[in-house]
Design an enzyme around this catalytic site. Structure first.
Site, PDB file in Angstrom:
ATOM      1  N   LYS A 149      -0.960 -13.315 -68.813  1.00 13.35           N
ATOM      2  CA  LYS A 149       0.109 -12.457 -68.292  1.00 13.35           C
ATOM      3  C   LYS A 149       1.459 -13.013 -68.719  1.00 13.35           C
ATOM      4  O   LYS A 149       1.552 -14.141 -69.218  1.00 13.35           O
ATOM      5  CB  LYS A 149       0.000 -12.374 -66.769  1.00 13.35           C
ATOM      6  CG  LYS A 149       0.213 -13.692 -66.052  1.00 13.35           C
ATOM      7  CD  LYS A 149      -0.094 -13.564 -64.574  1.00 13.35           C
ATOM      8  CE  LYS A 149      -0.113 -14.908 -63.906  1.00 13.35           C
ATOM      9  NZ  LYS A 149       0.831 -15.066 -62.837  1.00 13.35           N
TER      10      LYS A 149
ATOM     11  N   ARG B  47      -0.531 -12.644 -49.956  1.00 11.01           N
ATOM     12  CA  ARG B  47      -0.056 -11.725 -50.992  1.00 11.01           C
ATOM     13  C   ARG B  47      -1.064 -10.590 -51.079  1.00 11.01           C
ATOM     14  O   ARG B  47      -1.467 -10.046 -50.061  1.00 11.01           O
ATOM     15  CB  ARG B  47       0.105 -12.530 -52.298  1.00 11.01           C
ATOM     16  CG  ARG B  47       1.166 -12.043 -53.232  1.00 11.01           C
ATOM     17  CD  ARG B  47       1.445 -13.005 -54.370  1.00 11.01           C
ATOM     18  NE  ARG B  47       0.333 -13.200 -55.293  1.00 11.01           N
ATOM     19  CZ  ARG B  47       0.385 -13.941 -56.403  1.00 11.01           C
ATOM     20  NH1 ARG B  47       1.490 -14.557 -56.719  1.00 11.01           N
ATOM     21  NH2 ARG B  47      -0.652 -14.073 -57.193  1.00 11.01           N
TER      22      ARG B  47
ATOM     23  N   HIS C 125      -7.170 -16.099 -54.370  1.00 16.14           N
ATOM     24  CA  HIS C 125      -6.160 -16.869 -55.108  1.00 16.14           C
ATOM     25  C   HIS C 125      -5.589 -17.947 -54.193  1.00 16.14           C
ATOM     26  O   HIS C 125      -5.284 -17.689 -53.035  1.00 16.14           O
ATOM     27  CB  HIS C 125      -5.050 -15.933 -55.588  1.00 16.14           C
ATOM     28  CG  HIS C 125      -4.058 -16.597 -56.501  1.00 16.14           C
ATOM     29  ND1 HIS C 125      -4.434 -17.339 -57.606  1.00 16.14           N
ATOM     30  CD2 HIS C 125      -2.701 -16.622 -56.492  1.00 16.14           C
ATOM     31  CE1 HIS C 125      -3.360 -17.799 -58.218  1.00 16.14           C
ATOM     32  NE2 HIS C 125      -2.293 -17.384 -57.570  1.00 16.14           N
TER      33      HIS C 125
ATOM     34  N   ARG D   9      -9.655 -19.297 -63.621  1.00 15.16           N
ATOM     35  CA  ARG D   9      -8.555 -18.493 -64.167  1.00 15.16           C
ATOM     36  C   ARG D   9      -7.365 -19.382 -64.508  1.00 15.16           C
ATOM     37  O   ARG D   9      -6.320 -19.300 -63.884  1.00 15.16           O
ATOM     38  CB  ARG D   9      -8.089 -17.444 -63.134  1.00 15.16           C
ATOM     39  CG  ARG D   9      -9.117 -16.436 -62.686  1.00 15.16           C
ATOM     40  CD  ARG D   9      -8.436 -15.328 -61.862  1.00 15.16           C
ATOM     41  NE  ARG D   9      -7.617 -15.835 -60.790  1.00 15.16           N
ATOM     42  CZ  ARG D   9      -8.047 -16.054 -59.537  1.00 15.16           C
ATOM     43  NH1 ARG D   9      -9.277 -15.755 -59.195  1.00 15.16           N
ATOM     44  NH2 ARG D   9      -7.219 -16.529 -58.630  1.00 15.16           N
TER      45      ARG D   9
ATOM     46  N   TYR E 278      33.152 -20.517 -71.901  1.00 17.60           N
ATOM     47  CA  TYR E 278      33.801 -19.732 -70.850  1.00 17.60           C
ATOM     48  C   TYR E 278      34.271 -20.619 -69.701  1.00 17.60           C
ATOM     49  O   TYR E 278      33.599 -21.586 -69.327  1.00 17.60           O
ATOM     50  CB  TYR E 278      32.804 -18.711 -70.278  1.00 17.60           C
ATOM     51  CG  TYR E 278      32.453 -17.604 -71.238  1.00 17.60           C
ATOM     52  CD1 TYR E 278      33.430 -16.713 -71.692  1.00 17.60           C
ATOM     53  CD2 TYR E 278      31.148 -17.438 -71.678  1.00 17.60           C
ATOM     54  CE1 TYR E 278      33.094 -15.687 -72.575  1.00 17.60           C
ATOM     55  CE2 TYR E 278      30.802 -16.411 -72.552  1.00 17.60           C
ATOM     56  CZ  TYR E 278      31.787 -15.542 -72.986  1.00 17.60           C
ATOM     57  OH  TYR E 278      31.462 -14.536 -73.853  1.00 17.60           O
TER      58      TYR E 278
ATOM     59  N   CYS F 167      26.214 -19.653 -72.954  1.00 16.72           N
ATOM     60  CA  CYS F 167      26.614 -18.250 -73.115  1.00 16.72           C
ATOM     61  C   CYS F 167      25.363 -17.382 -73.264  1.00 16.72           C
ATOM     62  O   CYS F 167      24.254 -17.895 -73.381  1.00 16.72           O
ATOM     63  CB  CYS F 167      27.477 -18.081 -74.366  1.00 16.72           C
ATOM     64  SG  CYS F 167      28.894 -19.192 -74.429  1.00 16.72           S
TER      65      CYS F 167
ATOM     66  N   ASP G  62      24.405 -15.750 -75.834  1.00 20.12           N
ATOM     67  CA  ASP G  62      23.786 -15.868 -77.154  1.00 20.12           C
ATOM     68  C   ASP G  62      24.013 -17.217 -77.818  1.00 20.12           C
ATOM     69  O   ASP G  62      23.563 -17.431 -78.940  1.00 20.12           O
ATOM     70  CB  ASP G  62      24.366 -14.793 -78.093  1.00 20.12           C
ATOM     71  CG  ASP G  62      24.463 -13.461 -77.395  1.00 20.12           C
ATOM     72  OD1 ASP G  62      23.414 -12.950 -76.972  1.00 20.12           O
ATOM     73  OD2 ASP G  62      25.585 -12.953 -77.235  1.00 20.12           O
TER      74      ASP G  62
HETATM   75  C1  PLP Z   1      -4.219 -14.362 -59.547  1.00 24.80           C
HETATM   76  C2  PLP Z   1      -3.884 -15.470 -60.482  1.00 24.80           C
HETATM   77  N1  PLP Z   1      -4.854 -16.208 -61.024  1.00 24.80           N
HETATM   78  C3  PLP Z   1      -4.591 -17.219 -61.882  1.00 24.80           C
HETATM   79  C4  PLP Z   1      -3.288 -17.546 -62.217  1.00 24.80           C
HETATM   80  C5  PLP Z   1      -3.049 -18.696 -63.152  1.00 24.80           C
HETATM   81  O1  PLP Z   1      -2.394 -19.720 -62.481  1.00 24.80           O
HETATM   82  P1  PLP Z   1      -1.988 -21.083 -63.220  1.00 24.80           P
HETATM   83  O2  PLP Z   1      -1.002 -20.695 -64.252  1.00 24.80           O
HETATM   84  O3  PLP Z   1      -1.395 -21.898 -62.134  1.00 24.80           O
HETATM   85  O4  PLP Z   1      -3.239 -21.640 -63.803  1.00 24.80           O
HETATM   86  C6  PLP Z   1      -2.245 -16.816 -61.666  1.00 24.80           C
HETATM   87  C7  PLP Z   1      -0.857 -17.161 -62.009  1.00 24.80           C
HETATM   88  O5  PLP Z   1       0.037 -17.162 -61.240  1.00 24.80           O
HETATM   89  C8  PLP Z   1      -2.532 -15.745 -60.778  1.00 24.80           C
HETATM   90  O6  PLP Z   1      -1.554 -15.020 -60.227  1.00 24.80           O
END
Ligand code: PLP
Length: 341
Positions: free
Chosen positions: A5, A103, A132, A188, A232, A279, A281
């Site tokens: 992601k 969450r 999670h 994950r 600036y 800045c 850029d």
């Molecule tokens: C639902 C879920 N699983 C896994 C991860 C991966 O977490 P990390 O980057 O701490 O390994 C995230 C990241 O925030 C997440 O939101």
């Protein structure tokens, strides 16, 4: 299941996904439907799980792109089932149980009611069950153990009713490394894939190597006399004759404005301090003490040069944030170049 992601934590989701798949990763996770669609449009065919919330108006695109939703709210189930019922085979979904992150997710009794009472329509296949962790990188193990206990209790109840779920997953990077009991059938990891962690000093961290280098070059050099100011609002006033290098990267590229008068970069393997406000850029650094600096020289913002290294963790410490934030802030204007791509 590799978490790609936020543009693979700033690294570029398509190339990172391709590289992970070449290395044997069988499943990817994104947060938004659009992130999943972008991977499909790049020709990525492995299963992709969409971790984030799903809205009814996204269901057509979800199915059209063969993306696997995480159901965090039973309210979406009828609309999903209506679409899935038009297919020949059940459509795979994952279900998220809220165990303490506060969450997304179903409450434990809600998930037990749905599954044990067989309320999930048969056109939906429960491929995965997840939760999670909120504190896998915290000082104490307590909250993770508590979440694991709640999650395991649900799993035990389901097993008692002969409900089998192929993929059970809970652990992010910290969870996977620190809590072997949390590994289940999938982990994950996100941040550790990119060579970083936020584990406390008391936890054994794996030997990780940052994947990414963020570099720019010197666009211009100028000499500022004593009393002269830089950038600036004149927050930097030269106390000595100062050789200033102007770098063509700024906060629009993810070089955080809180690095103003605080950050450091590497030029010719030596540290140069950011002077004045960053800045949009551009950013200016003091190269007075580095002889022989020339326009066009490489400048390392994150990465190593010579004997020295600046990491995203350093930038995070300078700006009061975490390496995640530093990495995924690297903007779309910064070209991503891949070795061995
Ligand atoms: C639902 C879920 N699983 C896994 C991860 C991966 O977490 P990390 O980057 O701490 O390994 C995230 C990241 O925030 C997440 O939101």
């Amino acid at each position: 299941m590799a978490v790609v992601k936020a543009n693979a934590y700033g690294h570029g989701a398509v190339e990172i996904s391709r590289s992970l798949i070449r290395q044997g990763i069988a499943r990817l996770a994104v947060v938004s439907l659009d992130e999943g669609i972008a991977l499909r449009q790049a020709g990525i065919t492995v299963p992709i799980v969409v971790l984030g919330p799903l809205f009814p108006n996204q269901i057509d695109d979800l199915f059209a792109n063969r993306l696997t939703p995480v159901i965090s709210d039973v309210a979406i189930i009828p609309a999903l089932a209506e679409r899935a019922a038009t297919l020949l085979a059940p459509y795979s979904i994952h279900l998220k149980i809220e165990t303490g992150m506060g969450r997304l997710g179903l409450a434990t009794d809600e998930s037990i009611d749905l599954l044990v009472m067989r309320k999930l329509p048969s056109c939906l296949h429960l491929e995965g069950l997840m939760t999670h962790f909120a504190d896998a990188d915290g000082e104490s193990n307590n909250q993770t153990h508590h979440q694991l206990t709640i999650f395991t209790r649900v799993l035990t109840t389901l097993a008692a009713h002969d409900i089998k779920v192929p993929l059970i997953h809970a652990a992010n990077s910290g969870g996977a490394v620190r809590f072997p009991d949390a590994q289940f059938s999938l982990v994950r990891p996100g941040i550790m894939l990119y060579g970083y962690h936020t584990l406390p000093k008391t936890a054994a961290a794996p030997d990780l190597k940052p994947v990414l280098t963020l570099k720019t070059c010197i666009a211009q050099l100028r000499t500022v006399p004593v009393g002269g100011t830089v950038s600036y609002n004149a927050t930097f006033v030269a106390k000595r004759t100062t050789r200033v290098a102007i770098l063509p990267i700024g906060y629009a590229d993810g070089y955080n404005r809180h690095l103003s008068n605080r950050g450091e970069v590497l030029v010719q393997g030596r540290r140069a301090k950011v002077i004045g406000l960053v800045c949009m850029d551009m950013v200016m650094v003091d190269v007075t003490d580095i002889p022989g600096v020339a326009v066009g020289d490489d400048v390392i913002l994150i990465g190593s040069q010579g004997e020295d290294e600046i990491t995203a963790t350093d930038l995070a410490a300078w700006t009061g944030t975490i390496p995640y934030d530093i990495l995924c802030s690297i903007g779309p204007r910064v070209p991503r170049l891949y070795r061995n791509a």
